[in-house]
Motif scaffolding. Structure first.
Motif, PDB file in Angstrom:
ATOM      1  N   LEU A 125     -63.395   9.121  15.336  1.00  0.00           N
ATOM      2  CA  LEU A 125     -62.882   8.034  16.179  1.00  0.00           C
ATOM      3  C   LEU A 125     -62.682   6.741  15.395  1.00  0.00           C
ATOM      4  N   HIS A 126     -63.357   6.612  14.266  1.00  0.00           N
ATOM      5  CA  HIS A 126     -63.261   5.395  13.457  1.00  0.00           C
ATOM      6  C   HIS A 126     -62.897   5.773  12.025  1.00  0.00           C
ATOM      7  N   PRO A 127     -61.651   6.110  11.773  1.00  0.00           N
ATOM      8  CA  PRO A 127     -61.254   6.487  10.402  1.00  0.00           C
ATOM      9  C   PRO A 127     -61.360   5.335   9.413  1.00  0.00           C
ATOM     10  N   GLU A 128     -61.523   4.106   9.914  1.00  0.00           N
ATOM     11  CA  GLU A 128     -61.682   2.984   8.995  1.00  0.00           C
ATOM     12  C   GLU A 128     -62.990   3.073   8.203  1.00  0.00           C
ATOM     13  N   VAL A 129     -63.869   4.005   8.595  1.00  0.00           N
ATOM     14  CA  VAL A 129     -65.101   4.210   7.835  1.00  0.00           C
ATOM     15  C   VAL A 129     -64.780   4.621   6.398  1.00  0.00           C
ATOM     16  N   TYR A 130     -63.693   5.332   6.199  1.00  0.00           N
ATOM     17  CA  TYR A 130     -63.324   5.760   4.854  1.00  0.00           C
ATOM     18  C   TYR A 130     -62.936   4.578   3.968  1.00  0.00           C
ATOM     19  N   GLN A 131     -62.698   3.414   4.555  1.00  0.00           N
ATOM     20  CA  GLN A 131     -62.354   2.225   3.788  1.00  0.00           C
ATOM     21  C   GLN A 131     -63.569   1.371   3.443  1.00  0.00           C
ATOM     22  N   LEU A 132     -64.755   1.846   3.745  1.00  0.00           N
ATOM     23  CA  LEU A 132     -65.956   1.069   3.442  1.00  0.00           C
ATOM     24  C   LEU A 132     -66.078   0.703   1.961  1.00  0.00           C
TER      25      LEU A 132
ATOM     26  N   LEU B 294     -68.835  -4.919  10.104  1.00  0.00           N
ATOM     27  CA  LEU B 294     -70.094  -4.779  10.828  1.00  0.00           C
ATOM     28  C   LEU B 294     -70.064  -5.557  12.144  1.00  0.00           C
ATOM     29  N   ASN B 295     -69.457  -6.730  12.129  1.00  0.00           N
ATOM     30  CA  ASN B 295     -69.317  -7.497  13.367  1.00  0.00           C
ATOM     31  C   ASN B 295     -68.443  -6.768  14.373  1.00  0.00           C
ATOM     32  N   THR B 296     -67.324  -6.253  13.911  1.00  0.00           N
ATOM     33  CA  THR B 296     -66.414  -5.543  14.808  1.00  0.00           C
ATOM     34  C   THR B 296     -67.077  -4.308  15.395  1.00  0.00           C
ATOM     35  N   ALA B 297     -67.808  -3.572  14.554  1.00  0.00           N
ATOM     36  CA  ALA B 297     -68.479  -2.364  15.039  1.00  0.00           C
ATOM     37  C   ALA B 297     -69.597  -2.696  16.019  1.00  0.00           C
ATOM     38  N   THR B 298     -70.287  -3.809  15.814  1.00  0.00           N
ATOM     39  CA  THR B 298     -71.403  -4.176  16.689  1.00  0.00           C
ATOM     40  C   THR B 298     -70.920  -4.743  18.016  1.00  0.00           C
ATOM     41  N   LEU B 299     -69.842  -5.539  17.994  1.00  0.00           N
ATOM     42  CA  LEU B 299     -69.362  -6.220  19.187  1.00  0.00           C
ATOM     43  C   LEU B 299     -68.369  -5.402  19.993  1.00  0.00           C
ATOM     44  N   SER B 300     -68.089  -4.183  19.566  1.00  0.00           N
ATOM     45  CA  SER B 300     -67.153  -3.339  20.320  1.00  0.00           C
ATOM     46  C   SER B 300     -67.781  -2.953  21.650  1.00  0.00           C
ATOM     47  N   PRO B 301     -66.962  -2.641  22.680  1.00  0.00           N
ATOM     48  CA  PRO B 301     -67.512  -2.276  23.994  1.00  0.00           C
ATOM     49  C   PRO B 301     -68.475  -1.093  23.937  1.00  0.00           C
ATOM     50  N   SER B 302     -68.210  -0.140  23.055  1.00  0.00           N
ATOM     51  CA  SER B 302     -69.102   1.013  22.918  1.00  0.00           C
ATOM     52  C   SER B 302     -69.459   1.188  21.445  1.00  0.00           C
ATOM     53  N   PRO B 303     -70.451   0.451  20.971  1.00  0.00           N
ATOM     54  CA  PRO B 303     -70.800   0.517  19.540  1.00  0.00           C
ATOM     55  C   PRO B 303     -71.329   1.891  19.149  1.00  0.00           C
ATOM     56  N   GLU B 304     -70.929   2.334  17.982  1.00  0.00           N
ATOM     57  CA  GLU B 304     -71.363   3.621  17.445  1.00  0.00           C
ATOM     58  C   GLU B 304     -72.515   3.395  16.467  1.00  0.00           C
ATOM     59  N   PRO B 305     -73.693   3.924  16.749  1.00  0.00           N
ATOM     60  CA  PRO B 305     -74.824   3.718  15.834  1.00  0.00           C
ATOM     61  C   PRO B 305     -74.572   4.255  14.437  1.00  0.00           C
ATOM     62  N   TRP B 306     -73.877   5.373  14.332  1.00  0.00           N
ATOM     63  CA  TRP B 306     -73.622   5.955  13.021  1.00  0.00           C
ATOM     64  C   TRP B 306     -72.690   5.092  12.195  1.00  0.00           C
ATOM     65  N   VAL B 307     -71.694   4.504  12.842  1.00  0.00           N
ATOM     66  CA  VAL B 307     -70.762   3.637  12.113  1.00  0.00           C
ATOM     67  C   VAL B 307     -71.490   2.402  11.597  1.00  0.00           C
ATOM     68  N   ILE B 308     -72.332   1.815  12.438  1.00  0.00           N
ATOM     69  CA  ILE B 308     -73.114   0.646  12.011  1.00  0.00           C
ATOM     70  C   ILE B 308     -74.061   1.025  10.872  1.00  0.00           C
ATOM     71  N   THR B 309     -74.666   2.197  10.972  1.00  0.00           N
ATOM     72  CA  THR B 309     -75.571   2.649   9.921  1.00  0.00           C
ATOM     73  C   THR B 309     -74.840   2.836   8.601  1.00  0.00           C
ATOM     74  N   LEU B 310     -73.642   3.390   8.640  1.00  0.00           N
ATOM     75  CA  LEU B 310     -72.866   3.573   7.417  1.00  0.00           C
ATOM     76  C   LEU B 310     -72.510   2.232   6.775  1.00  0.00           C
ATOM     77  N   ALA B 311     -72.202   1.236   7.606  1.00  0.00           N
ATOM     78  CA  ALA B 311     -71.871  -0.084   7.072  1.00  0.00           C
ATOM     79  C   ALA B 311     -73.094  -0.731   6.432  1.00  0.00           C
ATOM     80  N   VAL B 312     -74.247  -0.665   7.102  1.00  0.00           N
ATOM     81  CA  VAL B 312     -75.472  -1.236   6.553  1.00  0.00           C
ATOM     82  C   VAL B 312     -75.890  -0.487   5.287  1.00  0.00           C
ATOM     83  N   SER B 313     -75.709   0.822   5.282  1.00  0.00           N
ATOM     84  CA  SER B 313     -76.051   1.616   4.105  1.00  0.00           C
ATOM     85  C   SER B 313     -75.184   1.232   2.917  1.00  0.00           C
TER      86      SER B 313
END
Length: 282
Positions: free
Chosen positions: A59-66, A234-253
């Motif tokens: 659902l969040h292919p932008e993860v590949y751009q981390l 990280l801000n966008t992932a956290t403030l989204s209506p339905s935040p994904e814990p895995w996406v936030i974890t990948l950003a913090v990692s």
């Protein structure tokens, strides 16, 4: 035979690259800890967290751009760090070496240090956006200035402390050898403050990573100004209506891995190099 074996010295097994092995072990434990934390958080949202990870990535292919986001954020922090180092190195040495300058500027710098960086953010944003507009350049300038507030004081006060900690006998010896001007600073002062500069640099980079989340995602006048980077992601992932814990974890990692790499590849070798410039107490 047992007696003969008892006298045979035990040889430890040495790895060919112990530092790489040590870093790999630390990284492995860090990854395990982050996965366990993400698993714990994700179980409160999903009964199958590992499948949730694949679903979140789909659902969040932008993860590949981390990695690209990490590169932009690191470059932004580097620019702010170089700006801070350029003025704190000159100002710190001048203030520490001059009693008059110290009496005038140290109270001002103490106020600047004690003022929370977040308190300055609205003023910086208002000034930059009102002068340069809301374009991409103005947001980049505002982001770097916001990062600057979280880096410069660590460098300045560590440099001042390093200059003031130069032993008196070293200064007397430099006067005895008639070291003046540029020669005095290049042979005595600059080598002596290297450990302080490195300590301030580590603290400055840490402060910059803390300020990154706010500096790359600016909400001003009901409008969001953001630049590409880990902080804005990280801000966008956290403030989204339905935040994904895995996406936030990948950003913090990703952010944490960069800090680990910096500590291992940059700061640790530099600290080992700076050991030769420390003054020994006799």
């Amino acid at each position: 035979a047992s007696r003969l074996l008892s006298h045979v010295p035990y040889r430890r097994r040495h790895f060919p690259h112990p530092r790489i092995f040590q870093f790999s072990v630390y990284t492995l434990f860090f990854i395990i800890a982050m996965v366990a934390l993400a698993y714990f958080v994700a179980t409160s949202f999903n009964s199958l967290p590992l499948l949730g990870l694949l679903h979140a990535i789909s659902l969040h292919p932008e993860v590949y751009q981390l990695p690209l986001f990490a590169l932009y954020s690191s470059a932004r922090i580097l620019v702010a760090y170089l700006i801070a180092l350029s003025w704190t190195l000159v100002a710190g040495i001048a203030v520490a070496r001059s009693k008059r300058l110290s009496e005038v500027f140290m109270p001002v710098f103490d106020i600047g240090q004690s003022t929370p960086a977040l308190a300055l953010f609205p003023f910086i944003v208002i000034i930059v956006i009102s002068v340069l507009g809301g374009g991409e350049l103005s947001v980049e300038v505002a982001s770097i200035l916001l990062l600057l507030t979280g880096t410069q004081w660590y460098l300045f006060f560590n440099i001042v402390g390093a200059v003031k900690s130069i032993p008196g006998n070293v200064l007397e010896a430099s006067r005895a050898f008639d070291l003046r001007g540029r020669q005095f600073y290049t042979t005595v002062v600059l080598p002596a403050i290297i450990p302080g500069v490195l300590l301030g640099s580590i603290q400055a980079w840490g402060g910059a990573w803390n300020a990154l989340i706010v500096s790359e995602y600016i909400n001003y006048g009901g409008k969001v100004y953001s630049v590409m980077g880990l902080g804005s992601f990280l801000n966008t992932a956290t403030l989204s209506p339905s935040p994904e814990p895995w996406v936030i974890t990948l950003a913090v990692s990703s952010m944490s891995i960069i800090v680990l790499l910096m500590n291992y590849l940059v700061w640790r070798p530099l600290f080992n190099y700076a050991e030769r410039f420390k003054f020994e107490n006799v």
